[in-house]
Design a protein around this motif. Sequence first.
Motif, PDB file in Angstrom:
ATOM      1  N   ARG A  77      -5.214  -2.615  -6.735  1.00 22.37           N
ATOM      2  CA  ARG A  77      -5.786  -2.073  -5.483  1.00 22.37           C
ATOM      3  C   ARG A  77      -6.983  -2.897  -5.031  1.00 22.37           C
ATOM      4  O   ARG A  77      -7.183  -3.092  -3.831  1.00 22.37           O
ATOM      5  N   ARG A 108       0.801  -1.215   0.000  1.00 27.67           N
ATOM      6  CA  ARG A 108       0.000   0.000   0.000  1.00 27.67           C
ATOM      7  C   ARG A 108       0.838   1.272   0.000  1.00 27.67           C
ATOM      8  O   ARG A 108       0.524   2.230  -0.689  1.00 27.67           O
ATOM      9  N   ASP A 123       2.364   1.269  -3.824  1.00 25.75           N
ATOM     10  CA  ASP A 123       1.262   2.055  -4.368  1.00 25.75           C
ATOM     11  C   ASP A 123       1.442   3.558  -4.168  1.00 25.75           C
ATOM     12  O   ASP A 123       1.586   4.306  -5.126  1.00 25.75           O
ATOM     13  N   ARG A 124       1.462   4.001  -2.914  1.00 27.30           N
ATOM     14  CA  ARG A 124       1.545   5.448  -2.687  1.00 27.30           C
ATOM     15  C   ARG A 124       2.824   6.056  -3.245  1.00 27.30           C
ATOM     16  O   ARG A 124       2.799   7.090  -3.908  1.00 27.30           O
ATOM     17  N   HIS A 138       3.666   3.861  -7.430  1.00 26.43           N
ATOM     18  CA  HIS A 138       2.600   4.165  -8.388  1.00 26.43           C
ATOM     19  C   HIS A 138       2.251   5.652  -8.360  1.00 26.43           C
ATOM     20  O   HIS A 138       1.848   6.214  -9.372  1.00 26.43           O
ATOM     21  N   HIS A 190      -3.249  -0.729 -12.263  1.00 24.51           N
ATOM     22  CA  HIS A 190      -3.025  -0.207 -10.895  1.00 24.51           C
ATOM     23  C   HIS A 190      -4.314  -0.349 -10.085  1.00 24.51           C
ATOM     24  O   HIS A 190      -4.284  -0.759  -8.926  1.00 24.51           O
TER      25      HIS A 190
END
Length: 201
Positions: free
Chosen positions: A89, A47, A51-52, A55, A85
């Motif tokens: 998630r 995450r 991701d943060r 991405h 993406h």
Amino acid sequence: MTPVEILMQEHRVIEVVLECLEKIAQNAEENGRLDREPAEQALDLIRNFADRCHHGKEEHRLFPAMVKRGIPDEGGPIGVMLIEHDMGRNHVRQMAECLDKAVSGDQAAVETFTAGAFNFIELLSAHIQKEDRILFPMADRVFSDDDQAKLIAEFNHVESAHMGEGTHEKYLKLVGELAAKYNISSSAIDHASKGGCCHHH
């Protein structure tokens, strides 16, 4: 180091996280229950680091810079990456939602978690290959030296302003600890901490 090289270095670290997640899911299948701590650590890494941070750089910095240089954001490779993406998630959400029950040995929850994990691993492994082989070389072809320098500065800003100083190092350390637990080679992490995705030299 170019922006694309930074992102590729992060990809190598994310691949280590995926290997750890695979071990976590396999163990859950064998034992009939999920081991809480490594599962939570893996989700935290996915995450926040994948991701943060990672991405985030792609979606808010790299892709818009490519669009400015004439690469379409819809229908082309960028559009596909954005869809993937989001799919990723959804898999992460699926794992997170059934984590507690899977830890307590609820069979349906264990199956839901492992399915989410294996789907995520498959999706992201292929996704990384596409970016490394197709999208990133495309970016390098269209960017001027100026674009590259500007992106590097923006990446550093993402690290310090959005993630917080030291966050990157904290996550690299966590990946290393997780990899050690499952005897997974973590040379990618040593490499990333030296050239660092975002070290302020």
